[in-house]
Design an enzyme around this catalytic site. Structure first.
Site, short mmCIF file in Angstrom:
data_model
loop_
_atom_site.label_atom_id
_atom_site.label_comp_id
_atom_site.label_asym_id
_atom_site.label_seq_id
_atom_site.Cartn_x
_atom_site.Cartn_y
_atom_site.Cartn_z
N LEU A 108 0.82 -1.21 0.00
CA LEU A 108 0.00 0.00 0.00
C LEU A 108 0.86 1.26 0.00
CD1 LEU A 108 -2.68 -1.04 2.66
CD2 LEU A 108 -2.96 -1.01 0.18
N GLY A 124 7.94 3.30 3.31
CA GLY A 124 8.54 4.28 4.20
C GLY A 124 10.03 4.10 4.29
N GLY A 125 10.64 4.81 5.23
CA GLY A 125 12.09 4.74 5.36
C GLY A 125 12.61 3.42 5.85
N GLY A 132 10.59 0.39 5.87
CA GLY A 132 9.82 -0.77 5.44
C GLY A 132 8.61 -0.38 4.62
N CYS A 133 7.69 -1.33 4.48
CA CYS A 133 6.49 -1.14 3.66
C CYS A 133 5.22 -1.40 4.46
CB CYS A 133 6.53 -2.09 2.46
SG CYS A 133 7.89 -1.80 1.31
N LYS A 163 2.11 -2.76 8.76
CA LYS A 163 3.40 -2.08 8.57
C LYS A 163 4.53 -3.02 9.00
CE LYS A 163 4.19 2.29 9.88
NZ LYS A 163 4.52 3.42 10.77
N ASP A 201 5.83 14.84 12.16
CA ASP A 201 5.98 14.39 10.78
C ASP A 201 4.64 14.45 10.05
OD1 ASP A 201 7.45 13.53 8.59
OD2 ASP A 201 7.19 11.40 9.05
#
Length: 451
Positions: A155, A158-159, A161-162, A177, A274
Site C-alpha cells: 500500500l 517508508g524509510g 519498510g512497507c 506495517k 511528521d
C-alpha cells in the site's frame, strides 16, 4: 473533615423534634398560642354568642395545628431529599471517578484501545500475548495474511519498510506495517508508535489493532483505510479529481481536529513532528485520520539532546530546521503546507531543474495575499467551484500557518474554528448548503472499516 462535620450537622438538624422549617412558619400561633386568633365570623355574631366564638376559635386553632404538622412533615421529607442530593454531590466532588484522575491519554486507553474488542470478535485470529494493552498477533498468521508480503499487496513505502494490505480474517481487512529493525532508529520508532497509539483513541487518529515481531522484524497492524493517503489522492494518477472543494475542506477540518486532540487533550501534549499528506489517511467515507507516530514526541522532551532533527523536506518548520526548536507550532506550520496542497494541488517541493527545487510556500506566498492573482493559482480541479470569500479565507489561514515566526502562527484550535463554517453540515461543519453535488459524497463502495 469539614465535609464530615457538615454532614453530621445536617443529620442532627433532621433529628430535632421540631423541624427547623417551622421556626420560620408564617403562622405565629404555632409557637405562641396565647396570641388572639383572627375570627372568620362577623363581629355581630361574636358579640352575641361568646361561647360559639370560643368554640370556633378552639376548632380554628386545632385546624391550624394540623396544618402546621402537615407542613412540618412535608418540609422534613423535602429536606431529606435535598440532603440526599447534597450528600451525593459532596461524595462525587470529594471522590471523583478514577478515570478523571488519570491523564487524558490513559483515560482513552482505559476505554479500551480499539484493538481488543475488534480482534475479540474474530476467533480465527491467533493472539500470542500482549504488549502492555496491545494484542500481539501470531507472526506466521500475519505473514500468511499478506501473501508472504506479496509485492502486489504493498500500500505504501517508508524509510524502514512497507505497508501491506492483509486479510486476517474473511471479514477483516487490515493494513500491516513491516519494519526492518536492524537499524536502532527503526526499533525506537516502533516502540514509540506502539506506546503512543496504545494510549490514543480519537476518530481522526488511526487505530492500531495489534503488533507482532520476528527476530529483527517488527509489525504494527492498523485499521485499513480504503481511500489511501491524501498524497496519493492529490498527486497520484487521479490528480485530485475525487476531491472537490467541500471534501478538501472536510479533510482539512478532520486533520485539524486530530491535531487539536494531540495538542490540547493529551497529557502531556503530543507533537506529531511528521505531519504530511502521506501521513493523512482516508477511509471509505473520506474521513481523514493522522497516522505514523514513529517520530512523535510528548511535550517536555523536545529540548533533550537525544532528539535529533527529523521530518520531511517541505513540511519542516524553519525554527526547527535552523535551531532545533520544536513546539506545537511546528505541527501548525506543517498543517499550513498541507492546506496549500489542498488549495493549489501542488507538491510541497517541486523540482524546477535537476539541481533546483522550489518550496510551495516560497512560490505561493506572494500570490496568496493578492486577491487578483489567487484564483489563477488554485488547483484547476476545484477552480470556480467555491465561494470566493471562502477561498480567500482558506488562503488567509494557510498564510498565517506558514509564517516564519512561530509566535505569529495561530493555535490549531483557532484554525479549527476558522474552518468549521466552511464545511457543510453533512460533512461535519456548520455550513448550510441547499444540496451538495453528487461528487462530494464518497465514491468508494466499501464501508468504513473503523472499529
Amino acid at each position: 473533615m469539614k465535609t464530615k462535620l457538615l454532614l453530621l450537622l445536617l443529620m442532627l438538624l433532621l433529628m430535632l423534634h421540631k423541624p427547623i422549617w417551622t421556626l420560620a412558619s408564617p403562622y405565629p400561633f404555632a409557637s405562641s398560642p396565647q396570641v388572639p386568633l383572627f375570627s372568620p365570623f362577623p363581629n355581630s355574631m361574636s358579640a352575641s354568642s361568646p361561647g360559639i366564638v370560643m368554640g370556633a376559635e378552639q376548632r380554628q386553632m386545632d385546624s391550624h395545628k394540623k396544618m402546621v404538622i402537615a407542613i412540618a412533615i412535608a418540609s422534613t421529607s423535602l429536606g431529606a431529599v435535598i440532603l440526599s442530593v447534597f450528600c451525593i454531590w459532596i461524595y462525587h466532588t470529594k471522590y471523583p471517578s478514577k478515570s478523571k484522575g488519570k491523564n487524558v491519554q490513559r483515560s482513552d486507553a482505559e476505554k479500551g484501545p480499539a484493538s481488543a474488542p475488534t480482534l475479540s470478535k474474530f476467533s480465527s485470529i491467533k493472539l500470542v500475548g500482549t504488549k502492555g494493552c496491545v494484542p500481539i498477533i501470531d507472526y506466521k498468521q500475519i505473514e500468511k495474511a499478506t501473501g508472504n508480503y506479496k509485492e502486489s499487496n504493498i500500500l505504501g513505502e517508508g524509510g524502514f519498510g512497507c505497508v501491506y494490505k492483509a486479510h486476517l480474517d474473511d471479514n477483516l481487512e487490515v493494513a500491516v506495517k513491516k519494519l526492518h529493525c536492524e537499524n536502532p532508529c527503526a526499533e525506537q520508532e516502533f516502540e514509540n508508535e506502539v506506546e503512543l497509539l496504545s494510549k490514543i483513541q480519537h476518530p481522526n487518529v488511526i487505530s492500531m489493532l495489534g503488533c507482532s515481531s520476528n527476530e529483527a522484524t517488527r509489525i504494527i497492524v492498523y485499521e485499513l483505510m480504503h481511500n489511501g493517503s491524501l498524497e496519493t489522492q492529490l498527486h497520484g494518477p487521479s490528480h485530485g479529481s475525487a476531491l472537490p472543494w467541500h471534501l478538501r475542506m472536510k479533510i482539512a477540518l478532520d486533520t485539524a481536529r486530530g491535531l487539536k486532540y494531540l495538542h490540547e487533550h493529551c497529557y502531556p501534549a503530543v507533537i506529531h513532528r511528521d505531519l504530511k499528506s502521506s501521513n493523512i489517511l482516508l477511509d471509505a467515507k473520506f474521513n481523514a485520520k493522522l497516522s505514523d507516530f514513529g517520530l512523535a514526541i510528548t511535550n517536555g522532551t523536545q529540548n533533550k539532546n537525544n532528539i535529533k532533527l527529523s521530518g520531511t523536506l517541505g513540511y519542516v518548520a524553519p525554527e526547527y530546521l535552523l535551531d532545533g526548536k520544536l513546539t506545537d507550532k511546528s505541527d501548525v506550520y506543517a498543517f499550513g503546507v498541507v492546506l496549500l496542497e489542498l488549495l493549489l494541488g501542488k507538491k510541497p517541493v517541486e523540482k524546477l531543474a535537476p539541481a533546483q527545487c522550489q518550496s510551495i510556500v516560497t512560490w505561493a506566498m506572494p500570490q496568496l495575499t493578492d486577491r487578483s492573482k489567487l484564483p489563477n493559482i488554485v488547483d484547476p480541479v476545484i477552480k470556480d467551484t467555491m465561494d470566493p470569500k471562502h477561498l480567500y479565507q482558506v488562503a488567509a489561514v494557510a498564510v498565517l500557518c506558514v509564517q516564519p515566526e512561530p509566535s505569529y502562527r495561530p493555535l490549531i484550535a483557532d484554525v479549527l474554528h476558522s474552518l468549521i463554517p466552511l464545511v457543510p453540515v453533512e460533512l461535519g461543519g456548520t455550513l448550510k448548503v441547499a444540496q451538495l453535488p453528487q461528487q462530494v459524497l464518497p465514491a468508494n463502495p466499501h464501508e468504513d472499516s473503523s472499529p
